[in-house]
Motif scaffolding. Structure first.
Motif, PDB file in Angstrom:
ATOM      1  N   LEU A 169       0.847  -1.198   0.000  1.00 30.37           N
ATOM      2  CA  LEU A 169       0.000   0.000   0.000  1.00 30.37           C
ATOM      3  C   LEU A 169       0.878   1.240   0.000  1.00 30.37           C
ATOM      4  CD1 LEU A 169      -2.535  -1.158   2.737  1.00 30.37           C
ATOM      5  CD2 LEU A 169      -2.815  -1.298   0.266  1.00 30.37           C
ATOM      6  N   ASP A 170       0.863   1.956  -1.110  1.00 25.85           N
ATOM      7  CA  ASP A 170       1.677   3.163  -1.222  1.00 25.85           C
ATOM      8  C   ASP A 170       1.029   4.050  -2.276  1.00 25.85           C
ATOM      9  OD1 ASP A 170       3.690   5.037  -0.968  1.00 25.85           O
ATOM     10  OD2 ASP A 170       5.291   3.569  -0.979  1.00 25.85           O
ATOM     11  N   LEU A 171       1.827   4.910  -2.912  1.00 23.68           N
ATOM     12  CA  LEU A 171       1.272   5.710  -4.001  1.00 23.68           C
ATOM     13  C   LEU A 171       0.729   4.802  -5.091  1.00 23.68           C
ATOM     14  CD1 LEU A 171       3.672   8.742  -4.432  1.00 23.68           C
ATOM     15  CD2 LEU A 171       1.556   8.573  -3.174  1.00 23.68           C
ATOM     16  N   LEU A 172       1.322   3.628  -5.219  1.00 24.23           N
ATOM     17  CA  LEU A 172       0.779   2.574  -6.072  1.00 24.23           C
ATOM     18  C   LEU A 172       0.450   1.392  -5.166  1.00 24.23           C
ATOM     19  CD1 LEU A 172       3.420   2.678  -8.949  1.00 24.23           C
ATOM     20  CD2 LEU A 172       1.152   3.691  -8.984  1.00 24.23           C
ATOM     21  N   THR A 173      -0.685   0.755  -5.389  1.00 25.93           N
ATOM     22  CA  THR A 173      -1.043  -0.426  -4.607  1.00 25.93           C
ATOM     23  C   THR A 173      -0.836  -1.664  -5.468  1.00 25.93           C
ATOM     24  OG1 THR A 173      -2.640   0.741  -3.231  1.00 25.93           O
ATOM     25  CG2 THR A 173      -2.900  -1.633  -3.405  1.00 25.93           C
ATOM     26  N   GLU A 174      -0.151  -2.648  -4.907  1.00 21.51           N
ATOM     27  CA  GLU A 174       0.134  -3.867  -5.653  1.00 21.51           C
ATOM     28  C   GLU A 174      -0.248  -5.092  -4.839  1.00 21.51           C
ATOM     29  OE1 GLU A 174       3.911  -2.396  -8.360  1.00 21.51           O
ATOM     30  OE2 GLU A 174       4.297  -3.675  -6.627  1.00 21.51           O
TER      31      GLU A 174
END
Length: 290
Positions: A184-189
């Motif tokens: 979980l960050d600026l992009l979630t993967e």
């Protein structure tokens, strides 16, 4: 002469994060052109906020300097995909002299990229980075210039979330575990690993369910309320620091309620994608969640 090899970890996402020993640096993945008449931040003379890369006598604003001051600027990633490798290279090179100020130093780079990055792009990035370079940077505030020689011996490129998996495996004495990693960050993967291999069908980059998405939604709501143009990146720091009060044109607004509303929406999106990913996992597999 003894040449010391230094290892640097790099995480490429909405921000590019660097780690080298005790030094930790994070910059927005923004590159831009110089603004005529601008002479840097008088109140902040730090390198990281006044970073300029000089390449073939041309100057490029890097990170926060580009984000705040460049009239012409752009992100090096589009919808979670890493496409502009030359500019990724420029951003990485510009920070290396700050992290590693020793002359004639060999470097080994460990680089995490978005899960959606094509394997050929990963190989190309690794290939482009390896070699010896003269790097020249300038502090736009103090006008100080640093020029160093760096030799990148190796550049190991892998999916960003793999670092979390490796960290967990190291806690189990190297035992391979089946895992589903949610970053979980600026992009979630969501990355699924079975018997040490990434299962691509069960791994996904969530463009519409990330910290940047949350900032975007809050920004739109604030713009509607205040009739002001607001940059989503200015909200992200509040979100990371869990600060619900934001100042817009001298007036304070509370984003706590609207933040919780959109967090629930994004959480549901993430859970739905986890369920879809599980459908691609063999029925007899046991998953350990982290």
């Amino acid at each position: 002469m003894i040449i010391i090899t230094q290892t640097i970890g790099i995480d490429i996402g909405g921000y590019i994060k660097f780690s080298c020993g005790e030094k930790k640096i994070a910059i927005p993945n923004v590159i831009g052109s110089p603004t005529p008449g601008w002479s840097g931040f008088a109140s902040d003379t730090s390198w990281i906020n006044n970073l300029v890369l000089i390449k073939d006598e041309d100057e490029y604003y890097i990170g926060d300097l580009a984000r705040l001051q460049s009239d012409t600027k752009h992100f090096i990633m589009d919808q979670g995909k890493l496409d502009k490798l030359d500019e990724v290279f420029m951003l990485i090179k510009s920070v290396l002299p700050i992290l590693s100020d020793e002359e004639d130093q060999d470097l080994v780079l460990g680089i995490g990229v978005p899960l959606s990055t094509d394997i050929n792009k990963m190989k190309e990035l690794s290939s482009k980075l390896k070699g010896s370079y003269t790097i020249k940077i300038k502090n736009e505030s103090t006008k100080e210039i640093i020029e160093v020689e760096k030799n990148i011996k190796k550049a190991l490129v892998m999916p960003e979330s793999y670092g979390s998996y490796y960290y967990q495996v190291s806690k189990f004495d190297g035992r391979v575990v089946n895992a589903q990693i949610i970053s979980l960050d600026l992009l979630t993967e969501i990355m699924t690993i079975i018997e040490g291999r990434i299962i691509r069908n069960a791994s996904v980059n969530l463009v519409n369910a990330s910290l940047f998405t949350l900032a975007n939604k809050i920004t739109h709501a604030l713009q509607h309320k205040t009739n002001r143009i607001i940059n989503p990146l200015s909200i992200i720091k509040n979100l990371k620091d869990e600060i619900d009060g934001v100042i817009i044109s001298g007036k304070k607004y509370d984003i706590g309620e609207i933040k919780e509303h959109y967090i629930k929406q994004i959480s549901n999106e993430i859970v739905d994608n986890i369920k879809r990913a599980i459908n691609f996992i063999p029925l007899d597999v046991t998953i350990e969640y982290y």
